[in-house]
Enzyme design. Sequence first.
Site, PDB file in Angstrom:
ATOM      1  N   HIS A  66       0.786  -1.208   0.093  1.00  0.00           N
ATOM      2  CA  HIS A  66      -0.160   0.156  -0.581  1.00  0.00           C
ATOM      3  C   HIS A  66       1.160   1.706  -0.140  1.00  0.00           C
ATOM      4  O   HIS A  66       0.315   2.686  -0.503  1.00  0.00           O
ATOM      5  CB  HIS A  66      -0.785  -0.277   1.117  1.00  0.00           C
ATOM      6  CG  HIS A  66      -0.187  -0.397   2.569  1.00  0.00           C
ATOM      7  ND1 HIS A  66       0.196  -1.119   2.946  1.00  0.00           N
ATOM      8  CD2 HIS A  66      -0.156   1.023   3.349  1.00  0.00           C
ATOM      9  CE1 HIS A  66       0.687  -1.447   4.260  1.00  0.00           C
ATOM     10  NE2 HIS A  66       0.707   0.257   4.560  1.00  0.00           N
ATOM     11  N   GLY A 114       0.568  -6.308  -1.998  1.00  0.00           N
ATOM     12  CA  GLY A 114      -0.515  -5.771  -1.052  1.00  0.00           C
ATOM     13  C   GLY A 114      -1.356  -6.201  -1.013  1.00  0.00           C
ATOM     14  O   GLY A 114      -1.753  -6.111  -0.095  1.00  0.00           O
ATOM     15  N   PRO A 115      -2.009  -8.262  -1.734  1.00  0.00           N
ATOM     16  CA  PRO A 115      -2.133  -8.161  -0.380  1.00  0.00           C
ATOM     17  C   PRO A 115      -0.385  -8.727   0.914  1.00  0.00           C
ATOM     18  O   PRO A 115       0.349  -9.818   0.970  1.00  0.00           O
ATOM     19  CB  PRO A 115      -2.298  -9.507  -1.222  1.00  0.00           C
ATOM     20  CG  PRO A 115      -2.213  -9.643  -3.038  1.00  0.00           C
ATOM     21  CD  PRO A 115      -0.883  -8.194  -2.661  1.00  0.00           C
ATOM     22  N   ASN A 185       5.545   0.870  13.455  1.00  0.00           N
ATOM     23  CA  ASN A 185       4.850   2.420  13.932  1.00  0.00           C
ATOM     24  C   ASN A 185       3.328   2.607  14.561  1.00  0.00           C
ATOM     25  O   ASN A 185       2.175   3.258  14.651  1.00  0.00           O
ATOM     26  CB  ASN A 185       4.615   3.584  12.639  1.00  0.00           C
ATOM     27  CG  ASN A 185       3.356   2.131  11.312  1.00  0.00           C
ATOM     28  OD1 ASN A 185       2.711   1.313  12.013  1.00  0.00           O
ATOM     29  ND2 ASN A 185       3.308   2.453  10.471  1.00  0.00           N
ATOM     30  N   HIS A 260      -3.274   6.644   7.264  1.00  0.00           N
ATOM     31  CA  HIS A 260      -3.075   5.558   6.511  1.00  0.00           C
ATOM     32  C   HIS A 260      -2.995   5.387   5.553  1.00  0.00           C
ATOM     33  O   HIS A 260      -2.477   5.509   4.479  1.00  0.00           O
ATOM     34  CB  HIS A 260      -3.523   4.574   7.478  1.00  0.00           C
ATOM     35  CG  HIS A 260      -3.209   3.153   6.929  1.00  0.00           C
ATOM     36  ND1 HIS A 260      -2.412   1.404   7.001  1.00  0.00           N
ATOM     37  CD2 HIS A 260      -4.122   2.509   5.421  1.00  0.00           C
ATOM     38  CE1 HIS A 260      -2.811   1.435   5.971  1.00  0.00           C
ATOM     39  NE2 HIS A 260      -3.702   0.896   5.246  1.00  0.00           N
ATOM     40  N   ARG A 355      -0.192 -39.741 -10.295  1.00  0.00           N
ATOM     41  CA  ARG A 355       0.701 -39.042  -9.568  1.00  0.00           C
ATOM     42  C   ARG A 355       2.436 -39.616  -9.586  1.00  0.00           C
ATOM     43  O   ARG A 355       3.482 -39.387  -9.672  1.00  0.00           O
ATOM     44  CB  ARG A 355       0.404 -39.159  -7.987  1.00  0.00           C
ATOM     45  CG  ARG A 355       0.710 -40.176  -6.899  1.00  0.00           C
ATOM     46  CD  ARG A 355       0.485 -40.338  -5.676  1.00  0.00           C
ATOM     47  NE  ARG A 355       0.597 -41.707  -5.479  1.00  0.00           N
ATOM     48  CZ  ARG A 355      -0.001 -42.405  -4.135  1.00  0.00           C
ATOM     49  NH1 ARG A 355       0.847 -41.233  -3.080  1.00  0.00           N
ATOM     50  NH2 ARG A 355       0.186 -42.969  -3.899  1.00  0.00           N
ATOM     51  N   SER A 382       4.064 -39.901  -0.590  1.00  0.00           N
ATOM     52  CA  SER A 382       2.909 -39.471  -1.097  1.00  0.00           C
ATOM     53  C   SER A 382       2.855 -38.718  -2.506  1.00  0.00           C
ATOM     54  O   SER A 382       1.741 -39.467  -3.228  1.00  0.00           O
ATOM     55  CB  SER A 382       2.027 -38.805   0.484  1.00  0.00           C
ATOM     56  OG  SER A 382       1.702 -39.211   0.484  1.00  0.00           O
ATOM     57  N   GLU A 414       2.293 -24.592   2.672  1.00  0.00           N
ATOM     58  CA  GLU A 414       1.422 -24.818   1.796  1.00  0.00           C
ATOM     59  C   GLU A 414       1.315 -23.881   0.787  1.00  0.00           C
ATOM     60  O   GLU A 414       2.123 -22.669   0.228  1.00  0.00           O
ATOM     61  CB  GLU A 414       0.078 -25.293   2.219  1.00  0.00           C
ATOM     62  CG  GLU A 414       0.208 -26.571   1.158  1.00  0.00           C
ATOM     63  CD  GLU A 414      -0.020 -27.262   3.621  1.00  0.00           C
ATOM     64  OE1 GLU A 414      -0.239 -26.033   4.326  1.00  0.00           O
ATOM     65  OE2 GLU A 414      -0.198 -28.203   3.283  1.00  0.00           O
ATOM     66  N   PHE A 441      -5.163 -28.769  -0.677  1.00  0.00           N
ATOM     67  CA  PHE A 441      -4.421 -27.870  -0.002  1.00  0.00           C
ATOM     68  C   PHE A 441      -4.029 -27.067  -0.876  1.00  0.00           C
ATOM     69  O   PHE A 441      -3.495 -25.545   0.123  1.00  0.00           O
ATOM     70  CB  PHE A 441      -3.369 -28.382   0.632  1.00  0.00           C
ATOM     71  CG  PHE A 441      -3.995 -29.453   1.895  1.00  0.00           C
ATOM     72  CD1 PHE A 441      -5.350 -29.194   2.366  1.00  0.00           C
ATOM     73  CD2 PHE A 441      -3.638 -30.938   2.322  1.00  0.00           C
ATOM     74  CE1 PHE A 441      -5.710 -30.371   3.427  1.00  0.00           C
ATOM     75  CE2 PHE A 441      -4.023 -32.011   3.124  1.00  0.00           C
ATOM     76  CZ  PHE A 441      -5.637 -32.066   3.482  1.00  0.00           C
TER      77      PHE A 441
END
Length: 676
Positions: A66, A114-115, A185, A260, A355, A382, A414, A441
């Site tokens: 941001h 941003g995220p 801050n 902010h 797999r 796995s 993950e 997942f």
Amino acid sequence: MSELEQKAINTIRLLAVDAVAAANSGHPGAPLGMAPAAHAVWQTMKFNPKNPKWINRDRFVLSNGHACALLYSLLVLYGYDLSIEDLKQFRQLGSKTPGHPEALDVPGVEVTTGPLGQGISNAVGIALAQKQFAATYNKPDFQISDSNIFVFLGDGCLQEGVASEASSLAGHLKLNNIIAFWDDNHISIDGNTNVAFTEDVLGRYKAYGWNILEVENGNTDVDGITKAIEAAKKSDLPTIIRLPTTIGFGSLAEGTHGVHGAPLKADDIKQLKTKFGFNPEESFVIPKEVTELYNKHVSENQQVENDWNKLFAAYKEKYPTEGAEVERRLSGKLPEGWEKSLPVYTPNDKPVATRKLSEIVLSNVVPVVPEIIGGSADLTGSNLTRTTDMVDFQHPDTKLGDYSGRYIRYGVREHGMGAIMNGIAAFGANYKNYGGTFLNFVSYAAGAVRLSALSHHPVTWVATHDSIGLGEDGPTHQPIETLAHLRAIPNLSVWRPADGNETSAAYKSAIESTSTPHVIALTRQNLPQLEGSSIEVASKGGYTLIKQDKPDVIIAASGSEVAIAVDASKKLSEEGIKANVVSIPDFLTFDKQDQSYQLSVLPDGVPILSVEVMSTFGWSKYSHEQFGLNRFGASGKGPAIYEYFGFTPEGVADKAAKTVQFYKGKDVLSPLNKAF
Ligand SMILES: Cc1ncc(C[n+]2csc(CCOP(=O)(O)OP(=O)(O)O)c2C)c(N)n1
Ligand SMILES: *[C@@H]1O[C@H](CO)[C@@H](O)[C@H](O)[C@H]1NC(C)=O
Ligand SMILES: CC(=O)N[C@H]1CO[C@H](CO)[C@@H](O)[C@@H]1O
Ligand SMILES: CC(=O)N[C@H]1CO[C@H](CO)[C@@H](O)[C@@H]1O
Ligand SMILES: [Mg+2]
């Protein structure tokens, strides 16, 4: 700090404030607080604004995205391909200065942020890739890779789980090329952080295995910041520097959440400019001596890059094999003929789980393509993601591997893995990196997956146990909505191969991809090799596997359901119903084919039934009728669950017969034929 430096810092601050004011939208608070650190960091960094992808540049990641008005101001001041005019267009449609930093749009932005929490986690991936690249190609007399990764992060990033996952791994791996600044801050959107965030952050990072440093006053102490950077560079551990700042420093509302994410008021901006020694009536001002100060650093850096070019030229002379390999990778080319290592199968080959077929692809291509590195979130056995001759990527002191290792032990993280994978891709040098976990997942990492797609990172998820077919682990582990969600993400390739040839096609697409991330959904259960599959036809994303003259119905399926559809088609022919079978291993690739090809697969005049053992959501774009699972699965043996829900040749044949019956005598238009 000199008067000139103070002026430079105030220039950064006011450019950010003016950009936010021009947009009447944005975040002035963090730029005002972090400008001194930004100045100090960038003055120590090596980079070339005219060659922003130079492989040995230091990286700067703004995890608190941001605050991008700060980053854009720096890019303008240092002479990147971003102008003061672009800054005036901050946050406007079509501008080069989007609302949060986007790597594809803004030259000099390393990763899209941003995220919150993603940037610091990407930085761990960049740092990991730098270590892997250096350990693979550096020689005692040739340090061709030695860059650092600088990160700014705020309270928000530090509260996000993904940052904890990635930081924990960075500590374990001792990635001492990371130098992160925490903008301490005490403010986030809701106000004082004491309402929700009172932990001992430095204690936590110490426990992760990081080097902890503190600057006394981030608003003013540029020398202290520079000293901290020097100390961090000497550390054997990743460093986090606590930087106490005042959000909105200098504003009438400094230290409050009011600064902010809202533009400063006009009279506040005026008093700020006056306070900083600028003309209150002028905007977007860059004093000449500030330009000169930054130009000086750019020309010093030009020398640094020239020296590196000479070093690399000498490296190529002395180490022609490695030199050619590095050069090939930097040009984005894969090894000549690498695709010949992809396995193909005959219809007589035995049934194998996809797999396992994925593991066979990896064991074939990993030795041939050195830019492939990968790992798993604690499901190596796995997921079958580690080929036998792979060395673990570990700090050499652990005796578990070394930094030239190509297999990453992500631990059960993950989301962290997803963000780190993006960082590895962002490092450059054409890394093709994959991460394994259960398909279910991948949802844990959704925040990182959509950023892969948005930023065009060609990373690959090896997503095993892709359906109710996994069996006994039950509904908690059986994906239902996952593929629908992933297929809805723009520019994400979501493969669900049906056999060996299709699995090779999925990997061919993933490894050749330069801008599209891939998820490859793979079964736990064995699947037969389908007569008529090939890398070539599967590479169209969808194709007709069983073709009949004047079919009564088309059964379209993916992955494990294709073989069931084939058997259903045989049953139907005994009843006098002619059923084509279409395999659609990847929607995105199929959608890119021209319409005449698509319509040759899913033509007008024939009702289409789709079959997939998960949510039917999304299949109506290809089919008139959908057979799927719009509920959670069940715990039991895989074959028993398939039978219970009717995903058998008989069950599918029954649905196909009903489809034929229902559409008899009706005008049937292919769902692909649309008004626009
Ligand atoms: C994952 C995610 N959740 C929520 C937001 C919305 N958001 C943007 S900034 C912010 C507060 C961040 O606080 P801090 O990092 O302390 O930034 P400062 O106010 O100090 O600039 C929030 C919640 C976001 N950008 N990303
Ligand atoms: C796989 O592809 C190869 C090469 O195109 C082909 O010869 C083979 O028959 C295919 N295998 C199956 C099971 O169809
Ligand atoms: C080869 C291998 O390790 N297979 C394991 C895969 O994972 C399942 C459980 O999820 C185990 O039962 C298998 O032994
Ligand atoms: C690289 C890439 O595939 N870009 C595509 C992303 O998605 C948009 C919208 O679907 C397409 O227009 C782009 O071509
Ligand atoms: Mg804050």
